[in-house]
Enzyme design. Sequence first.
Site, PDB file in Angstrom:
ATOM      1  N   GLY A 237     -25.772   4.118   2.883  1.00 22.21           N
ATOM      2  CA  GLY A 237     -27.153   3.643   2.940  1.00 22.21           C
ATOM      3  C   GLY A 237     -28.084   4.066   1.833  1.00 22.21           C
ATOM      4  O   GLY A 237     -29.230   3.604   1.789  1.00 22.21           O
ATOM      5  N   GLU A 278     -20.494   7.669   3.207  1.00 24.29           N
ATOM      6  CA  GLU A 278     -19.871   6.378   2.854  1.00 24.29           C
ATOM      7  C   GLU A 278     -20.779   5.522   1.980  1.00 24.29           C
ATOM      8  O   GLU A 278     -21.278   4.482   2.421  1.00 24.29           O
ATOM      9  CB  GLU A 278     -19.582   5.588   4.143  1.00 24.29           C
ATOM     10  CG  GLU A 278     -18.734   6.291   5.157  1.00 24.29           C
ATOM     11  CD  GLU A 278     -18.829   5.657   6.554  1.00 24.29           C
ATOM     12  OE1 GLU A 278     -19.744   4.848   6.800  1.00 24.29           O
ATOM     13  OE2 GLU A 278     -17.981   5.983   7.394  1.00 24.29           O
ATOM     14  N   PRO A 279     -21.041   5.919   0.744  1.00 21.02           N
ATOM     15  CA  PRO A 279     -21.948   5.123  -0.092  1.00 21.02           C
ATOM     16  C   PRO A 279     -21.283   3.852  -0.621  1.00 21.02           C
ATOM     17  O   PRO A 279     -20.105   3.856  -0.978  1.00 21.02           O
ATOM     18  CB  PRO A 279     -22.255   6.070  -1.258  1.00 21.02           C
ATOM     19  CG  PRO A 279     -21.031   6.912  -1.379  1.00 21.02           C
ATOM     20  CD  PRO A 279     -20.484   7.061   0.008  1.00 21.02           C
ATOM     21  N   ARG A 281     -23.690   0.673  -1.977  1.00 21.74           N
ATOM     22  CA  ARG A 281     -24.662   0.141  -2.918  1.00 21.74           C
ATOM     23  C   ARG A 281     -24.974   1.090  -4.086  1.00 21.74           C
ATOM     24  O   ARG A 281     -24.993   0.659  -5.233  1.00 21.74           O
ATOM     25  CB  ARG A 281     -25.967  -0.144  -2.159  1.00 21.74           C
ATOM     26  CG  ARG A 281     -27.026  -0.794  -3.030  1.00 21.74           C
ATOM     27  CD  ARG A 281     -28.396  -0.803  -2.328  1.00 21.74           C
ATOM     28  NE  ARG A 281     -28.313  -1.097  -0.938  1.00 21.74           N
ATOM     29  CZ  ARG A 281     -28.452  -2.312  -0.404  1.00 21.74           C
ATOM     30  NH1 ARG A 281     -28.695  -3.345  -1.180  1.00 21.74           N
ATOM     31  NH2 ARG A 281     -28.359  -2.477   0.897  1.00 21.74           N
ATOM     32  N   ARG A 317     -28.531 -12.177  -1.732  1.00 20.23           N
ATOM     33  CA  ARG A 317     -29.513 -11.187  -1.288  1.00 20.23           C
ATOM     34  C   ARG A 317     -30.956 -11.726  -1.256  1.00 20.23           C
ATOM     35  O   ARG A 317     -31.668 -11.492  -0.275  1.00 20.23           O
ATOM     36  CB  ARG A 317     -29.450  -9.897  -2.125  1.00 20.23           C
ATOM     37  CG  ARG A 317     -28.094  -9.188  -2.083  1.00 20.23           C
ATOM     38  CD  ARG A 317     -28.168  -7.733  -2.524  1.00 20.23           C
ATOM     39  NE  ARG A 317     -28.835  -6.916  -1.542  1.00 20.23           N
ATOM     40  CZ  ARG A 317     -30.071  -6.457  -1.658  1.00 20.23           C
ATOM     41  NH1 ARG A 317     -30.752  -6.696  -2.747  1.00 20.23           N
ATOM     42  NH2 ARG A 317     -30.616  -5.752  -0.706  1.00 20.23           N
ATOM     43  N   TYR A 321     -32.405 -11.531   2.465  1.00 22.09           N
ATOM     44  CA  TYR A 321     -33.275 -10.373   2.748  1.00 22.09           C
ATOM     45  C   TYR A 321     -34.589 -10.427   1.981  1.00 22.09           C
ATOM     46  O   TYR A 321     -35.279  -9.407   1.877  1.00 22.09           O
ATOM     47  CB  TYR A 321     -32.574  -9.061   2.363  1.00 22.09           C
ATOM     48  CG  TYR A 321     -31.134  -8.965   2.749  1.00 22.09           C
ATOM     49  CD1 TYR A 321     -30.753  -8.867   4.086  1.00 22.09           C
ATOM     50  CD2 TYR A 321     -30.136  -8.970   1.784  1.00 22.09           C
ATOM     51  CE1 TYR A 321     -29.423  -8.779   4.442  1.00 22.09           C
ATOM     52  CE2 TYR A 321     -28.805  -8.890   2.129  1.00 22.09           C
ATOM     53  CZ  TYR A 321     -28.459  -8.791   3.456  1.00 22.09           C
ATOM     54  OH  TYR A 321     -27.137  -8.713   3.801  1.00 22.09           O
ATOM     55  N   CYS A 347     -28.113 -27.150  -1.477  1.00 23.14           N
ATOM     56  CA  CYS A 347     -29.006 -28.003  -0.680  1.00 23.14           C
ATOM     57  C   CYS A 347     -29.628 -27.231   0.471  1.00 23.14           C
ATOM     58  O   CYS A 347     -29.343 -27.491   1.648  1.00 23.14           O
ATOM     59  CB  CYS A 347     -28.235 -29.207  -0.165  1.00 23.14           C
ATOM     60  SG  CYS A 347     -27.513 -30.120  -1.511  1.00 23.14           S
ATOM     61  N   GLU A 348     -30.410 -26.257   0.152  1.00 24.00           N
ATOM     62  CA  GLU A 348     -31.123 -25.427   1.129  1.00 24.00           C
ATOM     63  C   GLU A 348     -32.417 -24.979   0.457  1.00 24.00           C
ATOM     64  O   GLU A 348     -32.388 -24.522  -0.697  1.00 24.00           O
ATOM     65  CB  GLU A 348     -30.339 -24.130   1.449  1.00 24.00           C
ATOM     66  CG  GLU A 348     -29.011 -24.311   2.109  1.00 24.00           C
ATOM     67  CD  GLU A 348     -29.108 -24.496   3.621  1.00 24.00           C
ATOM     68  OE1 GLU A 348     -30.127 -24.084   4.221  1.00 24.00           O
ATOM     69  OE2 GLU A 348     -28.162 -25.060   4.175  1.00 24.00           O
ATOM     70  N   TYR A 376     -23.043  -6.075  -2.938  1.00 19.32           N
ATOM     71  CA  TYR A 376     -23.331  -7.200  -2.036  1.00 19.32           C
ATOM     72  C   TYR A 376     -23.669  -8.465  -2.814  1.00 19.32           C
ATOM     73  O   TYR A 376     -24.513  -9.258  -2.401  1.00 19.32           O
ATOM     74  CB  TYR A 376     -24.453  -6.823  -1.048  1.00 19.32           C
ATOM     75  CG  TYR A 376     -24.131  -5.550  -0.293  1.00 19.32           C
ATOM     76  CD1 TYR A 376     -23.143  -5.550   0.700  1.00 19.32           C
ATOM     77  CD2 TYR A 376     -24.745  -4.334  -0.600  1.00 19.32           C
ATOM     78  CE1 TYR A 376     -22.808  -4.376   1.371  1.00 19.32           C
ATOM     79  CE2 TYR A 376     -24.410  -3.163   0.065  1.00 19.32           C
ATOM     80  CZ  TYR A 376     -23.449  -3.201   1.045  1.00 19.32           C
ATOM     81  OH  TYR A 376     -23.104  -2.041   1.697  1.00 19.32           O
TER      82      TYR A 376
HETATM   83  N1  LLP Z   1     -21.167   2.756   6.304  1.00 17.27           N
HETATM   84  C1  LLP Z   1     -21.441   1.845   7.251  1.00 17.27           C
HETATM   85  C2  LLP Z   1     -21.024   2.101   8.632  1.00 17.27           C
HETATM   86  C3  LLP Z   1     -22.129   0.671   6.932  1.00 17.27           C
HETATM   87  O1  LLP Z   1     -22.401  -0.229   7.873  1.00 17.27           O
HETATM   88  C4  LLP Z   1     -22.538   0.440   5.588  1.00 17.27           C
HETATM   89  C5  LLP Z   1     -23.243  -0.791   5.196  1.00 17.27           C
HETATM   90  C6  LLP Z   1     -22.223   1.419   4.620  1.00 17.27           C
HETATM   91  C7  LLP Z   1     -21.544   2.574   5.018  1.00 17.27           C
HETATM   92  C8  LLP Z   1     -22.593   1.276   3.173  1.00 17.27           C
HETATM   93  O2  LLP Z   1     -23.961   1.171   3.030  1.00 17.27           O
HETATM   94  P1  LLP Z   1     -24.649   1.212   1.567  1.00 17.27           P
HETATM   95  O3  LLP Z   1     -24.428   2.588   0.992  1.00 17.27           O
HETATM   96  O4  LLP Z   1     -23.994   0.174   0.740  1.00 17.27           O
HETATM   97  O5  LLP Z   1     -26.065   0.908   1.830  1.00 17.27           O
HETATM   98  N2  LLP Z   1     -25.618  -6.868   2.590  1.00 17.27           N
HETATM   99  C9  LLP Z   1     -26.720  -5.939   2.704  1.00 17.27           C
HETATM  100  C10 LLP Z   1     -26.250  -4.545   3.053  1.00 17.27           C
HETATM  101  C11 LLP Z   1     -25.436  -4.460   4.319  1.00 17.27           C
HETATM  102  C12 LLP Z   1     -24.939  -3.081   4.589  1.00 17.27           C
HETATM  103  C13 LLP Z   1     -24.001  -3.056   5.724  1.00 17.27           C
HETATM  104  N3  LLP Z   1     -23.478  -1.755   6.009  1.00 17.27           N
HETATM  105  C14 LLP Z   1     -27.541  -5.969   1.416  1.00 17.27           C
HETATM  106  O6  LLP Z   1     -27.189  -6.686   0.496  1.00 17.27           O
HETATM  107  O7  LLP Z   1     -28.545  -5.301   1.326  1.00 17.27           O
END
Ligand code: LLP
Length: 419
Positions: A237, A278-279, A281, A317, A321, A347-348, A376
């Site tokens: 996250g 668990e990074p 992004r 994205r 979002y 077409c949206e 993403y």
């Molecule tokens: N661990 C779990 C359980 C998760 O659900 C996620 C992301 C991560 C780790 C990795 O999160 P990150 O470090 O990438 O923020 N498509 C959306 C983001 C969806 C994230 C879903 N879960 C976007 O483009 O913002």
Amino acid sequence: MGFNYIDDILSCNGITVPDLADEFDTPLYLYDAESIEQRANAFRDAFNDVDSIQYALKANSNLSILKLIRSKGLGADVVSAGELALAIKAGFSPEEITFTGVGKRNDELAFAIEKQIGLIIAESKSEVALINDIAGADSRKPTVALRINPNIDAKTHKNISTGLHHNKFGMEENDLRELIGKRSEFKNIDLAGIHIHIGSQVSDSAPYIETAEYAAGLATELNRSETIIRIINLGGGLGVNYDKMLPGVDEYNHLTPEQLAKNILSIIEPTGCSLYFEPGRWIVAPSAILITRVSYIKTIGGNKFVITDAGMTDFMRPSLYQATHPIVPIINSDSPKEQVNIVGPICESTDSFAEDYLLPQVSEGALLAIMGVGAYGYSMSSNYNLHPRPAEVMIVNGKSRLIRKRETFDQMFEGMPDN
Ligand code: LLP
């Protein structure tokens, strides 16, 4: 970030973007391997050796990128059997893989158990029972962590918030306590951890501190008479500042992994548990741009539309979002800026990259770059309207490497009998 203007031409580590657009066509994802390496190293180095940093494949699962990240000593966090199979193919060792996800199927759990991965996250009482049954049939004893929904606000966009009670993720603390209380009934699993992921694109340390304190408090309490919880997994996250991802700029962190580690480790360490993170992004977002060519420019009732050959099917994205990503011309100019809507061919009406955006005047045929699309981006692309998915190119040691071919019509149509 390796993207900057050299003599007013956008380049990636010395390679000029227009040449790549000529060679590989557009839309094109262009990655800078160095950026991914540096950020994977930074995350790994910020934490201790006993902590497990596992890259979340969902952010970007290109095989070459996975191999690069694996080579930096990170594990993998997967959310499907498909991601698990690819993580194994990329060389991640099974014990360094965690399987998360709210709705894992029987066959996916069976696959993970057979591969003897390091950790399975269970998100409901039924899932714990199912894992126990499948493991018993296979004479295995997987390590399992229970995902809690702590009702903590990550203060992010509502579509990527996961830690509140109206989100589908995890289980209530009561369910977790009940499962821990009757853990002796689950003979085929080692119930050893708690997992919390409150959301994505988190920009401040406060929600992490709150989560870490909650997890540490719970682990300490559960371990009072005997050690049950050995693993605290705080999910992923960590966010990035997309607005700053402009050519030549290389400071776009809200919070660095060092700052995060400094805030969290002192809370987790006294529990004696190992920390998992668990990074996704943070590691890959700044590493890529999406190169697109302007197909048409037109004005409707005073609204100017710049129509590009990339659309929401290539990069979702902004549509999903309302995310804002800087968009810059590939040829830098001092022509006056004008307010335009940058939109795709789909077409949206939601197929829009930017509304009322100040872009230097460009002509039809010009190339643009959408910045910060490494996370993403490709992983959420689709074939809606039957546009083939774009190619992916990575700059490695000053040379371009095609790391995924542009999709063909045959690939899009395969599997459909035509009789
Ligand atoms: N661990 C779990 C359980 C998760 O659900 C996620 C992301 C991560 C780790 C990795 O999160 P990150 O470090 O990438 O923020 N498509 C959306 C983001 C969806 C994230 C879903 N879960 C976007 O483009 O913002």
